[in-house]
Design a protein around this motif. Structure first.
Motif, PDB file in Angstrom:
ATOM      1  N   CYS A 370      -4.226   1.439  22.492  1.00  0.00           N
ATOM      2  CA  CYS A 370      -4.356   2.626  21.649  1.00  0.00           C
ATOM      3  C   CYS A 370      -3.004   3.144  21.163  1.00  0.00           C
ATOM      4  O   CYS A 370      -2.944   3.862  20.157  1.00  0.00           O
ATOM      5  CB  CYS A 370      -5.101   3.729  22.401  1.00  0.00           C
ATOM      6  SG  CYS A 370      -6.873   3.425  22.604  1.00  0.00           S
ATOM      7  N   LEU A 377     -11.359  -0.233  18.193  1.00  0.00           N
ATOM      8  CA  LEU A 377     -11.066  -0.962  19.426  1.00  0.00           C
ATOM      9  C   LEU A 377     -12.357  -1.571  19.958  1.00  0.00           C
ATOM     10  O   LEU A 377     -13.395  -0.898  20.003  1.00  0.00           O
ATOM     11  CB  LEU A 377     -10.440  -0.034  20.471  1.00  0.00           C
ATOM     12  CG  LEU A 377      -9.971  -0.672  21.783  1.00  0.00           C
ATOM     13  CD1 LEU A 377      -8.742   0.069  22.332  1.00  0.00           C
ATOM     14  CD2 LEU A 377     -11.059  -0.677  22.858  1.00  0.00           C
ATOM     15  N   VAL A 461      -9.515   5.769  26.434  1.00  0.00           N
ATOM     16  CA  VAL A 461      -9.472   5.566  24.983  1.00  0.00           C
ATOM     17  C   VAL A 461      -8.857   6.801  24.340  1.00  0.00           C
ATOM     18  O   VAL A 461      -9.250   7.930  24.631  1.00  0.00           O
ATOM     19  CB  VAL A 461     -10.880   5.318  24.421  1.00  0.00           C
ATOM     20  CG1 VAL A 461     -10.825   5.135  22.909  1.00  0.00           C
ATOM     21  CG2 VAL A 461     -11.524   4.115  25.088  1.00  0.00           C
ATOM     22  N   VAL A 465     -10.159   7.335  18.337  1.00  0.00           N
ATOM     23  CA  VAL A 465     -10.256   5.884  18.120  1.00  0.00           C
ATOM     24  C   VAL A 465     -11.700   5.435  18.353  1.00  0.00           C
ATOM     25  O   VAL A 465     -12.208   5.533  19.466  1.00  0.00           O
ATOM     26  CB  VAL A 465      -9.321   5.104  19.065  1.00  0.00           C
ATOM     27  CG1 VAL A 465      -9.524   3.591  18.884  1.00  0.00           C
ATOM     28  CG2 VAL A 465      -7.871   5.475  18.810  1.00  0.00           C
ATOM     29  N   TRP A 467     -14.473   3.116  19.478  1.00  0.00           N
ATOM     30  CA  TRP A 467     -14.335   2.030  20.445  1.00  0.00           C
ATOM     31  C   TRP A 467     -15.700   1.520  20.874  1.00  0.00           C
ATOM     32  O   TRP A 467     -16.716   2.215  20.766  1.00  0.00           O
ATOM     33  CB  TRP A 467     -13.555   2.505  21.676  1.00  0.00           C
ATOM     34  CG  TRP A 467     -14.321   3.460  22.547  1.00  0.00           C
ATOM     35  CD1 TRP A 467     -14.595   4.778  22.292  1.00  0.00           C
ATOM     36  CD2 TRP A 467     -14.945   3.160  23.799  1.00  0.00           C
ATOM     37  NE1 TRP A 467     -15.353   5.313  23.293  1.00  0.00           N
ATOM     38  CE2 TRP A 467     -15.573   4.352  24.243  1.00  0.00           C
ATOM     39  CE3 TRP A 467     -15.036   2.023  24.589  1.00  0.00           C
ATOM     40  CZ2 TRP A 467     -16.293   4.418  25.440  1.00  0.00           C
ATOM     41  CZ3 TRP A 467     -15.738   2.091  25.781  1.00  0.00           C
ATOM     42  CH2 TRP A 467     -16.356   3.280  26.189  1.00  0.00           C
TER      43      TRP A 467
END
Length: 509
Positions: A370, A377, A461, A465, A467
């Motif tokens: 990250c 991700l 995380v 982001v 993910w």
């Protein structure tokens, strides 16, 4: 190392193909209650074999029916051609009922039917056959290529007997389809590369050697490479990777691979669990089936293979793979239940069970991934036995940010690898509260274990982001018999899903 077949295209008539075996497809004819009054088997329907049928005087379906063919999925029937066609042997493989008529949820689509049939045919080839022809490519060329390459896979590095024959497979198709064949071949060979890593025994694939092989694969296709050894991991504060790896005489590594494209507008971070062998540590596993833990680095193998695939296909998306590698062993230096680890980035974790080690090395890797500021991700790992309890041995559990999770699950379904979107219920987070640290690595109960592991990973995380976590504990390693294009042992799942995700991001952002 498995040696994939050579692949080529020909638009010549299949009946005249200069091959040892010609593969055609079949489907079920009328259902049993629509058969004739005398109970005579209904001939199967031929798929992509008109000129072959003509060479048999239009009687090929009836001949196959006499040999027992009904068109059922993955059914294989061999028929000597007796000179009717150039190939001395005809191999008819069933695709099963039409996708639209299969109807029910989870039924394979047409591409997956071709993929499975091609794999089943490849597994049934006579050992002496070196030249193979396939008309299944006239139905779906990429699927036929993938199924054939994956179906011919064999890991023979540790066998004293010689390898099988080198094979050439000719698919029905013209020169204009060469690019589609090449792309499908790259994808299938990436899966085979992951399978090779997974099937390599842990005495020969320990963290340093895994890192060496990953670097070799990456440099061969032009990826940027970085490897951190145990001293560098300690200096940077990778407490999760070091904690898990401290019980082994073979120290951990962290490998970083990067594909950069000048036209890329998005950056995808890939993370994969690389436990080269998992005894469970001090919380040692039962002896039964512990040998299956040679596959506990499947996520890492698939991420390495996918990063290499992105470079080979020159995908217009930036990709960074962060791959932690460790061996989880019990010893006088092993980490203990009750220890507190300071993870990369500073979060502290109370270790209640050393057999929940994958999430510890992944926590470090996710934080590092990250830091690059990715747009998305995706992490994959053989993380929890609870995945197999919930979804069985062939269906991965997919968790994470809702919209991105569903996009990844859609890619999994589209490739035929499959997967099921799972929730991350907020009430389960409190079960990971620690008496002395920021978070514990397990709860005090067995309920929702797959979901709890996903919630643990979410803690690492970075905010904002999107993910997704793909739990492949069951699908990564086939402990049963081979089926379709899936062999016994390492499967290479979810390489094709990850590849589809990258291609989707390259197209749509």
């Amino acid at each position: 190392m498995s040696i994939p077949p050579d692949l080529e295209l020909s638009d010549a008539a299949a009946a005249a193909a200069e091959v040892d075996v010609l593969v055609i497809g079949t489907r079920p004819g009328a259902s049993a209650d629509e058969g004739d009054d005398d109970g005579v088997p209904v001939p199967p329907l031929l798929v992509g074999a008109d000129d072959v049928d003509a060479a048999f005087g239009g009687e090929l379906a009836s001949l196959l029916s006499l040999a027992g063919a009904a068109g059922a999925a993955e059914e294989v029937v061999k028929l000597p051609s007796r000179g009717a066609i150039t190939a001395p042997l005809l191999l008819a493989v069933g695709l099963g009922p039409e996708s639209s008529s299969a109807g029910k949820q989870g039924a394979p689509d047409l591409a997956e039917q071709v993929r499975r049939a091609s794999g089943a045919a490849a597994r049934a080839l006579p050992k002496s056959a070196t030249r193979i022809g396939s008309t299944l490519s006239s139905v779906d060329l990429p699927a036929a290529v993938e199924g054939t390459v994956l179906g011919t896979y064999a890991f023979t590095d540790y066998r004293s007997a010689p390898d099988g024959p080198l094979r050439t497979v000719t698919f029905h198709g013209g020169p204009a389809e060469q690019e589609r064949l090449a792309d499908a071949a790259i994808t299938a060979r990436a899966v085979c590369a992951a399978r090779d890593l997974i099937n390599t025994p842990p005495n020969d694939l320990y963290p340093a050697e895994f890192a060496r092989r990953a670097v070799e694969m990456a440099e061969a296709v032009g990826l940027e490479v970085e490897v951190l050894d145990e001293s560098e991991l300690a200096a940077a504060g990778y407490g999760g990777v070091l904690g898990v790896g401290t019980g082994s005489s073979r120290p951990p590594r962290l490998v970083r691979l990067r594909h950069v494209h000048p036209d890329a507008t998005k950056h995808v971070a890939l993370v994969g669990k690389g436990i080269t062998f998992d005894t469970g540590g001090i919380s040692i596993k039962p002896a039964a089936n512990m040998d299956h833990m040679t596959s506990d680095m499947s996520g890492a193998a698939c991420v390495v293979a996918t990063a290499c695939l992105a470079a080979e296909q020159n995908l217009p998306v930036n990709v960074t793979a962060t791959v932690p590698m460790a061996e989880n062993m019990p010893s006088g230096t092993a980490y203990r239940p009750g220890d507190v680890l300071t993870m990369y980035g500073g979060k502290t974790v109370e270790v209640l069970n050393t057999d929940a080690e994958g999430r510890l090395i992944l926590g470090d890797a996710i934080v590092r991934a990250c830091e690059d500021g990715p747009d998305y991700l995706v992490e994959t790992s053989t993380l929890t036995g609870a995945q197999t309890v919930a979804l069985g041995s062939r269906t991965a559990g997919i968790m994470g940010s809702d919209a991105w999770r569903d996009r990844v699950a859609g890619a999994a379904a589209g490739t035929g690898e499959g997967g099921w979107a799972m929730p991350l219920p907020e009430e389960l987070r409190a079960d990971l509260d620690s008496r002395i640290a920021d978070i514990a690595n397990v709860t005090g109960h067995r309920f929702g274990g797959m979901l709890v592991a996903g919630i643990f990973l979410r803690e690492f995380v970075a905010e904002g982001v999107p993910w997704a976590h793909i739990d492949i504990a069951g699908p990564a390693f086939n402990t049963g018999g081979p089926h379709g294009y899936t062999p016994k042992g390492g499967t290479g799942l979810p390489v094709r899903t990850l590849a589809a995700v990258l291609a989707d991001v390259a197209r749509q952002g």
